[in-house]
Design a protein around this motif. Sequence first.
Motif, mmCIF file in Angstrom:
data_model
loop_
_atom_site.group_PDB
_atom_site.id
_atom_site.type_symbol
_atom_site.label_atom_id
_atom_site.label_comp_id
_atom_site.label_asym_id
_atom_site.label_seq_id
_atom_site.Cartn_x
_atom_site.Cartn_y
_atom_site.Cartn_z
ATOM 1 N N ILE A 208 7.932 54.107 -3.356
ATOM 2 C CA ILE A 208 7.185 54.520 -2.160
ATOM 3 C C ILE A 208 5.704 54.237 -2.370
ATOM 4 N N SER A 209 5.204 54.561 -3.532
ATOM 5 C CA SER A 209 3.797 54.304 -3.853
ATOM 6 C C SER A 209 3.478 52.819 -3.745
ATOM 7 N N ALA A 210 4.365 51.987 -4.263
ATOM 8 C CA ALA A 210 4.160 50.532 -4.206
ATOM 9 C C ALA A 210 4.188 50.024 -2.773
ATOM 10 N N TRP A 211 5.044 50.587 -1.933
ATOM 11 C CA TRP A 211 5.098 50.186 -0.522
ATOM 12 C C TRP A 211 3.804 50.561 0.178
ATOM 13 N N GLU A 212 3.359 51.776 -0.073
ATOM 14 C CA GLU A 212 2.154 52.252 0.611
ATOM 15 C C GLU A 212 0.901 51.489 0.187
ATOM 16 N N GLY B 134 0.958 48.349 -0.702
ATOM 17 C CA GLY B 134 1.137 46.947 -0.373
ATOM 18 C C GLY B 134 1.529 46.097 -1.560
ATOM 19 N N GLU B 135 1.734 46.742 -2.697
ATOM 20 C CA GLU B 135 2.139 46.020 -3.908
ATOM 21 C C GLU B 135 3.535 45.421 -3.769
ATOM 22 N N LYS B 136 4.425 46.156 -3.101
ATOM 23 C CA LYS B 136 5.799 45.704 -2.871
ATOM 24 C C LYS B 136 6.193 46.050 -1.449
ATOM 25 N N MET B 137 7.340 45.527 -1.041
ATOM 26 C CA MET B 137 7.855 45.776 0.300
ATOM 27 C C MET B 137 9.257 46.364 0.214
ATOM 28 N N PRO B 138 9.625 47.197 1.193
ATOM 29 C CA PRO B 138 11.013 47.666 1.211
ATOM 30 C C PRO B 138 11.931 46.506 1.581
ATOM 31 N N ARG B 139 13.144 46.565 1.095
ATOM 32 C CA ARG B 139 14.132 45.566 1.488
ATOM 33 C C ARG B 139 14.535 45.815 2.933
ATOM 34 N N ALA B 140 14.949 44.770 3.574
ATOM 35 C CA ALA B 140 15.403 44.893 4.962
ATOM 36 C C ALA B 140 16.520 45.928 5.074
ATOM 37 N N SER B 141 17.369 45.985 4.067
ATOM 38 C CA SER B 141 18.482 46.936 4.090
ATOM 39 C C SER B 141 18.008 48.388 3.991
ATOM 40 N N GLN B 142 16.768 48.601 3.558
ATOM 41 C CA GLN B 142 16.228 49.956 3.425
ATOM 42 C C GLN B 142 15.521 50.428 4.699
ATOM 43 N N LEU B 143 15.217 49.510 5.600
ATOM 44 C CA LEU B 143 14.451 49.866 6.790
ATOM 45 C C LEU B 143 15.139 50.895 7.695
ATOM 46 N N GLN C 296 5.688 61.686 -1.339
ATOM 47 C CA GLN C 296 6.331 60.435 -1.772
ATOM 48 C C GLN C 296 7.657 60.754 -2.447
ATOM 49 N N LYS C 297 7.685 61.801 -3.239
ATOM 50 C CA LYS C 297 8.915 62.178 -3.943
ATOM 51 C C LYS C 297 10.007 62.574 -2.950
ATOM 52 N N ASP C 298 9.636 63.362 -1.922
ATOM 53 C CA ASP C 298 10.619 63.769 -0.904
ATOM 54 C C ASP C 298 11.232 62.551 -0.208
ATOM 55 N N LEU C 299 10.368 61.631 0.203
ATOM 56 C CA LEU C 299 10.848 60.436 0.893
ATOM 57 C C LEU C 299 11.733 59.606 -0.030
ATOM 58 N N ALA C 300 11.307 59.463 -1.260
ATOM 59 C CA ALA C 300 12.101 58.697 -2.231
ATOM 60 C C ALA C 300 13.488 59.316 -2.415
ATOM 61 N N GLU C 301 13.547 60.633 -2.515
ATOM 62 C CA GLU C 301 14.837 61.307 -2.684
ATOM 63 C C GLU C 301 15.745 61.073 -1.474
ATOM 64 N N ARG C 302 15.163 61.110 -0.285
ATOM 65 C CA ARG C 302 15.961 60.870 0.930
ATOM 66 C C ARG C 302 16.522 59.453 0.965
ATOM 67 N N LEU C 303 15.772 58.523 0.366
ATOM 68 C CA LEU C 303 16.195 57.127 0.380
ATOM 69 C C LEU C 303 17.004 56.745 -0.854
ATOM 70 N N GLY C 304 17.082 57.645 -1.829
ATOM 71 C CA GLY C 304 17.821 57.359 -3.056
ATOM 72 C C GLY C 304 17.122 56.348 -3.946
ATOM 73 N N ILE C 305 15.780 56.396 -3.934
ATOM 74 C CA ILE C 305 14.989 55.485 -4.769
ATOM 75 C C ILE C 305 13.972 56.294 -5.564
ATOM 76 N N VAL C 306 13.203 55.636 -6.385
ATOM 77 C CA VAL C 306 12.199 56.328 -7.189
ATOM 78 C C VAL C 306 10.885 56.440 -6.427
ATOM 79 N N GLN C 307 10.116 57.456 -6.763
ATOM 80 C CA GLN C 307 8.837 57.721 -6.103
ATOM 81 C C GLN C 307 7.879 56.553 -6.242
ATOM 82 N N SER C 308 7.928 55.867 -7.372
ATOM 83 C CA SER C 308 6.998 54.753 -7.582
ATOM 84 C C SER C 308 7.230 53.623 -6.573
#
Length: 91
Positions: free
Chosen positions: A44-48, A50-59, A30-42
Motif C-alpha cells: 500500500i505504501s509503495a502504491w501511494e 508511486g513506487e509500484k502499481m496495483p495489479r489489474a486483478s487487485q483493482l 495502510q495496514k487495515d487496507l492491506a489486510e482487507r486486500l490480503g497483501i502486506v502494508q508495504s
Amino acid sequence: MLVSQIEIIKREVIETKGLKKRRLAAGLSQKDLAERLGIVQSAISAWESGEKMPRASQLPALAFALSCTIDDLYREEDVPDGKGQQAPPAC
C-alpha cells in the motif's frame, strides 16, 4: 527524452489520483487496507508513493475496500476530502 509506457501508467493510475486521500476518507490505515486486500502494508505504501502499481486483478478489491468504483480510482476530482463530504456515488 521518451517516457516509458510504465511511467505514463504510473502517473495515470498509481499516483493514484488520491489513493491515500481515499484510504483516509474511508477511515483505514495502510495496514487495515492491506489486510482487507490480503497483501502486506508495504505494498500500500509503495502504491501511494508511486513506487509500484496495483495489479489489474487487485483493482476490484481495492475499489470495494475504498467504497468506490474502479473508474473512481482514476479520477482525482471525485476524491472525498475525508472531512465528511463524500463525492456523489459514481454511476
